[in-house]
Structures are given as structure tokens and as C-alpha cells.
Design an enzyme around this catalytic site. Sequence first.
Site, PDB file in Angstrom:
ATOM      1  N   HIS A   1     -52.864   3.616 101.976  1.00 44.62           N
ATOM      2  CA  HIS A   1     -51.638   4.188 102.548  1.00 44.62           C
ATOM      3  C   HIS A   1     -51.172   5.369 101.699  1.00 44.62           C
ATOM      4  O   HIS A   1     -50.002   5.473 101.321  1.00 44.62           O
ATOM      5  CB  HIS A   1     -50.540   3.124 102.666  1.00 44.62           C
ATOM      6  CG  HIS A   1     -50.809   2.136 103.760  1.00 44.62           C
ATOM      7  ND1 HIS A   1     -50.278   2.254 105.027  1.00 44.62           N
ATOM      8  CD2 HIS A   1     -51.602   1.034 103.803  1.00 44.62           C
ATOM      9  CE1 HIS A   1     -50.713   1.263 105.782  1.00 44.62           C
ATOM     10  NE2 HIS A   1     -51.524   0.504 105.066  1.00 44.62           N
TER      11      HIS A   1
ATOM     12  N   TYR B   1     -51.736  -4.179  94.685  1.00 44.70           N
ATOM     13  CA  TYR B   1     -50.709  -3.125  94.701  1.00 44.70           C
ATOM     14  C   TYR B   1     -50.321  -2.774  93.261  1.00 44.70           C
ATOM     15  O   TYR B   1     -50.094  -1.625  92.927  1.00 44.70           O
ATOM     16  CB  TYR B   1     -49.444  -3.574  95.459  1.00 44.70           C
ATOM     17  CG  TYR B   1     -49.585  -3.699  96.961  1.00 44.70           C
ATOM     18  CD1 TYR B   1     -50.820  -3.887  97.566  1.00 44.70           C
ATOM     19  CD2 TYR B   1     -48.486  -3.634  97.800  1.00 44.70           C
ATOM     20  CE1 TYR B   1     -50.947  -4.025  98.940  1.00 44.70           C
ATOM     21  CE2 TYR B   1     -48.603  -3.758  99.181  1.00 44.70           C
ATOM     22  CZ  TYR B   1     -49.841  -3.968  99.740  1.00 44.70           C
ATOM     23  OH  TYR B   1     -49.960  -4.098 101.103  1.00 44.70           O
TER      24      TYR B   1
HETATM   25  C1  HEM Z   1     -55.810  -8.211 100.834  1.00 44.32           C
HETATM   26  C2  HEM Z   1     -55.137  -7.441 101.683  1.00 44.32           C
HETATM   27  C3  HEM Z   1     -54.579  -6.083 101.316  1.00 44.32           C
HETATM   28  C4  HEM Z   1     -54.914  -5.217 100.316  1.00 44.32           C
HETATM   29  C5  HEM Z   1     -56.014  -5.380  99.272  1.00 44.32           C
HETATM   30  C6  HEM Z   1     -54.035  -4.062 100.414  1.00 44.32           C
HETATM   31  C7  HEM Z   1     -54.051  -2.977  99.559  1.00 44.32           C
HETATM   32  C8  HEM Z   1     -53.067  -2.007  99.464  1.00 44.32           C
HETATM   33  C9  HEM Z   1     -52.892  -1.049  98.384  1.00 44.32           C
HETATM   34  C10 HEM Z   1     -53.813  -0.901  97.193  1.00 44.32           C
HETATM   35  C11 HEM Z   1     -51.782  -0.313  98.650  1.00 44.32           C
HETATM   36  C12 HEM Z   1     -51.158   0.785  97.770  1.00 44.32           C
HETATM   37  C13 HEM Z   1     -50.100   0.133  96.869  1.00 44.32           C
HETATM   38  C14 HEM Z   1     -49.353   1.090  95.952  1.00 44.32           C
HETATM   39  O1  HEM Z   1     -49.975   1.880  95.213  1.00 44.32           O
HETATM   40  O2  HEM Z   1     -48.095   1.025  95.929  1.00 44.32           O
HETATM   41  C15 HEM Z   1     -51.275  -0.783  99.913  1.00 44.32           C
HETATM   42  C16 HEM Z   1     -50.178  -0.261 100.532  1.00 44.32           C
HETATM   43  C17 HEM Z   1     -49.711  -0.728 101.719  1.00 44.32           C
HETATM   44  N1  HEM Z   1     -50.125  -1.831 102.424  1.00 44.32           N
HETATM   45 FE1  HEM Z   1     -51.621  -3.055 101.946  1.00 44.32          FE
HETATM   46  N2  HEM Z   1     -53.182  -4.251 101.477  1.00 44.32           N
HETATM   47  C18 HEM Z   1     -53.483  -5.477 102.052  1.00 44.32           C
HETATM   48  C19 HEM Z   1     -52.857  -6.054 103.121  1.00 44.32           C
HETATM   49  C20 HEM Z   1     -51.829  -5.495 103.815  1.00 44.32           C
HETATM   50  C21 HEM Z   1     -51.131  -6.111 104.933  1.00 44.32           C
HETATM   51  C22 HEM Z   1     -51.421  -7.499 105.488  1.00 44.32           C
HETATM   52  C23 HEM Z   1     -50.172  -5.215 105.324  1.00 44.32           C
HETATM   53  C24 HEM Z   1     -49.146  -5.319 106.408  1.00 44.32           C
HETATM   54  C25 HEM Z   1     -48.799  -6.407 107.035  1.00 44.32           C
HETATM   55  C26 HEM Z   1     -50.250  -4.059 104.445  1.00 44.32           C
HETATM   56  C27 HEM Z   1     -49.436  -2.942 104.504  1.00 44.32           C
HETATM   57  C28 HEM Z   1     -49.370  -1.947 103.566  1.00 44.32           C
HETATM   58  C29 HEM Z   1     -48.412  -0.834 103.617  1.00 44.32           C
HETATM   59  C30 HEM Z   1     -47.384  -0.552 104.705  1.00 44.32           C
HETATM   60  C31 HEM Z   1     -48.626  -0.080 102.455  1.00 44.32           C
HETATM   61  C32 HEM Z   1     -47.888   1.183 102.023  1.00 44.32           C
HETATM   62  C33 HEM Z   1     -46.644   0.785 101.255  1.00 44.32           C
HETATM   63  C34 HEM Z   1     -46.054   2.004 100.551  1.00 44.32           C
HETATM   64  O3  HEM Z   1     -45.625   2.922 101.258  1.00 44.32           O
HETATM   65  O4  HEM Z   1     -46.036   1.978  99.321  1.00 44.32           O
HETATM   66  N3  HEM Z   1     -51.253  -4.256 103.541  1.00 44.32           N
HETATM   67  N4  HEM Z   1     -52.056  -1.815 100.400  1.00 44.32           N
END
Ligand code: HEM
Length: 368
Positions: A74, A344
Site C-alpha cells: 500500500h 507492518y
Molecule cells: C498476512 C496478511 C497481510 C500482510 C503480510 C500485509 C502487509 C502489509 C504491509 C507490509 C503494509 C505496510 C505497513 C506500513 O508500512 O505501515 C500493509 C499496509 C496495509 N494493509 Fe496489509 N497486509 C496483510 C493483510 C491485510 C488485510 C487483511 C487488510 C485489510 C482487511 C490489509 C489492509 C492494508 C491497508 C489498508 C494498508 C495501508 C495502511 C496505511 O495506509 O498505512 N492488509 N499491509
Amino acid sequence: MPTDSTSPTKTQPAPLTGGSALVRLGGIGIVLLSVAGAFLYLGGWFTPNALTPARFADEFERVDGIYSGFRRNHAKGVCVSGFFESNGQGERLSKAAVFRTGRVRVIGRFSLSGGDPYVADAPDTVRGLGLLFWLPDGEEWRTAMINLPVFPVNTPQGFFDRLVATQPDAKTHKPDPEKMAAFLASHPETVEAVKIIKSHAVSSGFDNSGYNGLNAFRFIDAGGKSIPVRWALVPVQPFEAASTTGTAQGDKNYLFYGLIVSILQHPLQWHLIITLGQPGDPTDDASVPWPEGRDQMDVGTLTLDSVESEETSPARDINFDPLVLPAGITPSDDPLLSARSAVYSQSFTRRAGEKKEPSAITPSDVRK
Ligand code: HEM
């Protein structure tokens, strides 16, 4: 009584003989080795194939590249702020302060999935919304939601394997269809989830899109009773089907520009809808919807009335960790939750230590 000045007292240790010095040095050595061993273990050195947060972050970097200072997933985003107005209905379900009648301030970030912060906007790219609700007494509720109706995988390993399967081929620079076919053959839950995702109409913009929490949580009421829940934001802005022409017109940022124009014209609003689980509804599988007809409760309205580039907003440096929860909301047994929190944090630690490069959506884009 006179003391014998040559006999050892309690404060004067006996001189070390050669043997006991060796025993003590050996003891210190063992302690140092155990500390070093613990660090190596936690760093995954003894289990190179273990699914550590670092391996996850490395894989995001392998698939999309390393972009200094940006989120590993993201990565492309724009920041927003506003408030949540609770109507008091949620108080019956959870003692969380956010559900008491009244307003709390909110900061957030709209994003597109993937690790490339300069990727061209496209209708099918997963849209995200991270939110932080500031509650009284220093409490916070953080959540990150997406516009998909279900998640394509239900375990951290599934997420990782799918990421590996999407890695571009060195020659074609495109994902290898054979790798994806092999992944799908061993992940029937993804095949089912993709059917649901494909049957779900995508909206024209960030503003008229719904956002789903997908992972189950538990609400705890004032009497200590706990129920499983899922939450979603349902837009007040009317639905319009996705346009497939934006990118074709050469407008790389058309989704983000559309959001900026919309929010500068009028505040954007979403209803926060809580779906109540019943016994037997899976709380550990975000790839499966709960049965139709579950009770739902509208607990209040989110209003977003301000938009900013990442470069000027504190939201750039927020980790929307889904396990930062107020009293009254607890995690479910969904294995994705603790993995998300750990990965995260790894992504946050990497990006926090890097030089910040300009975001695709700049401060002047937001002032247009
Ligand atoms: C094992 C499952 C998942 C992994 C490994 C993953 C991984 C990541 C990572 C690495 C980030 C960046 C975090 C940062 O630097 O702040 C991220 C952001 C995000 N993830 Fe996931 N994610 C997973 C599941 C999900 C699920 C289930 C959702 C929604 C229901 C989701 C929604 C988001 C959103 C909206 C962001 C952006 C948040 C922001 O603006 O900082 N992710 N994710």
C-alpha cells in the site's frame, strides 16, 4: 571477639583458584553465547525458511522493488482527516469509548495495494483506507480496511506464497502464469474467494467505495460479554461503476485526483456498520463471508473533510497496525492479525530509517 584478618569475610570473596576462575569464565561464556543465540534465533538464522516479518518485507521488496521511505505494501497514498460521530448504538455491544455518543477526531490514509508508490492508478487495484481514531484518555483505535468483499487468503503462509507467485519473471517482467496456477491448485480457498471478489462491482473512485475490515474481532460490553464482529464502512456517496478509461487517458493518478476534487467540494461520509457473528461463524478465516442475514448495526458516521499529501501529513509516519485496539475491542483467533501486526512493524521500521523521497501525490496536487 578478635577476627582472624587472613580468614575470608562475607564481603571479601575467596581468591580465585585456577579451577574456579575457569568455571566462572565458562559461565560468562555460556551466558554470552545464549544471548547471541537468542538474537540469531529471533533473526531467523537457524530457520532460514521460517516465515519471519523480515522475510515478508524482503519478499515485498523482491516483487516491487525498494522505494526509500515508503510502505512495503500500500505504498501509494494520500492522507486525510476528519471525525467520527457515534450515535451511541454501539455502546450496547462494546464498552469502547469510540461508541459513546459524540465525536472523536480521526486521521487516515487512502492507498493502493502493492509496493510501488508511483504505480499507475487502475480500477482493479485494491484500494485501502487506514484510520486512527483518537479516543479520550490517550486510547487509540487503528484499523486498515480494503474495498474487497473477502480476503484472497486465510493464513500468513498463503499470503506469502501468493506474493511469491506474483513475482515478475526476470525475462518477461510479468508474473509467471504457471506459478500462479500452481499456487491456486494448492489454495482452494483463494479460488473461492476470487469468485466472490470478481462478482463484486468496483466503484468509480475512492470516495464512493466501501471499505471492509475483513478480519473478525470481538466486542466486549460493560458486563464483560464478548461477541464476534466484523466492521465495514459503507459510503454515503452514491455508487457509480468503475471507469476503465482513466489510465487509458494517460492520467496515472486519476483515482487520487478524483478523491482530492471530491473532498475539496464537500466532506465525504461513510456509515460504520458492525456485523454480528453467530456461533459457528468462522472468526479465523477472512477469505469466507459470514452467512447472509446476520444482524448489522449502524454505529455512527465517519466524515473526512481534509486531504493532504503524504509529505505534509503526520499520517505518513503512522503504522495503521490492526492490533492497536481500545478497551472493549479484542482480536479474534484470525491468524492474519498477529502476522499483519508483525509485518507492518517491520515495514515501518525499514521505512522510518530511510531517506524520504517525494510522493506521487505532491502538496501542490492537493492544493489544485
Ligand atoms: C498476512 C496478511 C497481510 C500482510 C503480510 C500485509 C502487509 C502489509 C504491509 C507490509 C503494509 C505496510 C505497513 C506500513 O508500512 O505501515 C500493509 C499496509 C496495509 N494493509 Fe496489509 N497486509 C496483510 C493483510 C491485510 C488485510 C487483511 C487488510 C485489510 C482487511 C490489509 C489492509 C492494508 C491497508 C489498508 C494498508 C495501508 C495502511 C496505511 O495506509 O498505512 N492488509 N499491509
